[in-house]
Motif scaffolding. Sequence first.
Motif, PDB file in Angstrom:
ATOM      1  N   PRO A  60       0.831  -1.202   0.000  1.00 19.36           N
ATOM      2  CA  PRO A  60       0.000   0.000   0.000  1.00 19.36           C
ATOM      3  C   PRO A  60       0.867   1.253   0.000  1.00 19.36           C
ATOM      4  CG  PRO A  60       0.050  -0.979   2.184  1.00 19.36           C
ATOM      5  CD  PRO A  60       0.779  -1.924   1.286  1.00 19.36           C
ATOM      6  N   TYR A  77      -0.566   0.733  -4.361  1.00 19.25           N
ATOM      7  CA  TYR A  77      -1.964   1.088  -4.567  1.00 19.25           C
ATOM      8  C   TYR A  77      -2.393   2.044  -3.460  1.00 19.25           C
ATOM      9  CZ  TYR A  77      -2.291  -2.733  -1.177  1.00 19.25           C
ATOM     10  OH  TYR A  77      -2.108  -3.544  -0.088  1.00 19.25           O
ATOM     11  N   THR A  79      -4.563   4.027  -0.481  1.00 14.35           N
ATOM     12  CA  THR A  79      -5.312   3.582   0.697  1.00 14.35           C
ATOM     13  C   THR A  79      -6.313   4.650   1.109  1.00 14.35           C
ATOM     14  OG1 THR A  79      -3.655   4.505   2.213  1.00 14.35           O
ATOM     15  CG2 THR A  79      -3.367   2.215   1.524  1.00 14.35           C
ATOM     16  N   SER A  80      -7.253   4.266   1.948  1.00 14.23           N
ATOM     17  CA  SER A  80      -8.287   5.194   2.420  1.00 14.23           C
ATOM     18  C   SER A  80      -7.865   5.923   3.689  1.00 14.23           C
ATOM     19  CB  SER A  80      -9.587   4.424   2.680  1.00 14.23           C
ATOM     20  OG  SER A  80      -9.366   3.397   3.637  1.00 14.23           O
ATOM     21  N   SER A 122      -8.255  -2.969   5.854  1.00 15.95           N
ATOM     22  CA  SER A 122      -8.970  -2.246   4.801  1.00 15.95           C
ATOM     23  C   SER A 122      -8.133  -2.028   3.551  1.00 15.95           C
ATOM     24  CB  SER A 122      -9.462  -0.892   5.331  1.00 15.95           C
ATOM     25  OG  SER A 122      -8.369  -0.011   5.566  1.00 15.95           O
ATOM     26  N   HIS A 123      -6.805  -2.110   3.663  1.00 15.41           N
ATOM     27  CA  HIS A 123      -5.996  -1.863   2.466  1.00 15.41           C
ATOM     28  C   HIS A 123      -6.269  -2.908   1.391  1.00 15.41           C
ATOM     29  CE1 HIS A 123      -2.952  -5.088   2.569  1.00 15.41           C
ATOM     30  NE2 HIS A 123      -3.049  -5.032   3.882  1.00 15.41           N
ATOM     31  N   ARG A 125      -9.224  -4.046   0.501  1.00 13.10           N
ATOM     32  CA  ARG A 125     -10.331  -3.526  -0.300  1.00 13.10           C
ATOM     33  C   ARG A 125      -9.819  -2.473  -1.275  1.00 13.10           C
ATOM     34  NH1 ARG A 125     -13.848  -1.819   3.522  1.00 13.10           N
ATOM     35  NH2 ARG A 125     -15.396  -3.491   3.286  1.00 13.10           N
ATOM     36  N   SER A 126      -8.906  -1.622  -0.808  1.00 14.27           N
ATOM     37  CA  SER A 126      -8.331  -0.597  -1.681  1.00 14.27           C
ATOM     38  C   SER A 126      -7.580  -1.231  -2.848  1.00 14.27           C
ATOM     39  CB  SER A 126      -7.387   0.299  -0.874  1.00 14.27           C
ATOM     40  OG  SER A 126      -8.051   0.925   0.202  1.00 14.27           O
ATOM     41  N   ASN A 129      -9.994  -2.342  -5.441  1.00 12.67           N
ATOM     42  CA  ASN A 129     -10.643  -1.194  -6.081  1.00 12.67           C
ATOM     43  C   ASN A 129      -9.770  -0.589  -7.172  1.00 12.67           C
ATOM     44  OD1 ASN A 129     -12.982  -1.342  -4.560  1.00 12.67           O
ATOM     45  ND2 ASN A 129     -12.237   0.056  -2.978  1.00 12.67           N
ATOM     46  N   ASP A 130      -8.499  -0.935  -7.186  1.00 13.08           N
ATOM     47  CA  ASP A 130      -7.578  -0.467  -8.223  1.00 13.08           C
ATOM     48  C   ASP A 130      -7.660  -1.431  -9.403  1.00 13.08           C
ATOM     49  OD1 ASP A 130      -5.407   0.283  -9.808  1.00 13.08           O
ATOM     50  OD2 ASP A 130      -4.153   0.803  -8.084  1.00 13.08           O
TER      51      ASP A 130
END
Length: 316
Positions: A60, A77, A79-80, A122-123, A125-126, A129-130
């Motif tokens: 991440p 990628y 992260t949120s 949660s990373h 999911r990120s 999403n990429d």
Amino acid sequence: MAPAIFASPLPLCVCLLLASGFAEAGKLLVVPMDGSHWFTMRSVVEKLHHRGHEVVLLVPEVSWHLHTSLNCTVKTYPTSYTLEDLNREFMIFSNSHWKTRESGGFSFFMNPLSDVFKYIFSHCRSLFNDTKLVEYLKDSAFDAVFLDPFDMCGFIIAKYFSLPSVVFSRGSFCHYFEEGTQCPSPTSYVPRGLSRFPDVMTFKDRVWNYIALLMEHLFCHRFFKYALEIASEVLQTPVTAYDLHSPVSIWLLRNDFVLEYPKPVMPNMVFIGGINCLPGKPLTKVSNLSFSILKKTGLGHKNAETNNKNKIELLT
């Protein structure tokens, strides 16, 4: 719909991937865990790259140590969360456990799940999403996924792309390790990780060991609940921890069998104890000069007690 569970026998490519010089180089996707976990895995990743394997590191954009320079391909990628968010939540988590350390090991099970672990989980999911990164991973035809099991994302990636997985771990503090490997671990004979019981337990110890296992089931379900929600979302089907642990091809355990509790092990468990230790220093060499000095001083004409004293003085 995500691909089905990889349930075929141990692939030959994984054996070739981890073998030494004579094997053909493979293509390895590395999914590390941040923090101290990465320090040990990094040495293995560097060695694999040195032996000619093509290594792709998946990290991440926000992390503590994962962006240290490595001579391999690195894919990042977004992260949120920010690094400030991660540091803040980790300090909250750390301080809360320092305050309750007198309560014993079981107090860890009773504390609420910190947001720092939600960030860590949660990373994944990120990552999915990429879309460009997912397409790259799909088209790269990796031979295996080399992962740390703590944050679960490596399991999800291996299952999503139907890739064999190689787990690099000290072990697991949850019962999913034994269940996923189908390795017997009877509570009457094998103490749980945080129980601190000896390998020979009294009846009272065995009762408390069983209670510790029950507490594990309660805690682990709550601890990994968020990660399993992400896994179910990515794989588009309900997923359990057993579903993620059971397809693992090889478990590389960073401990030594002789230092563990006596227990059965499965054929795909490989003990690599010593990897967490510093390289041993060579023994001090004893030269012939020391003995020649002793002879020239005529120590043989003195009594034994004086002999020993003078030898010590000369050698030091």
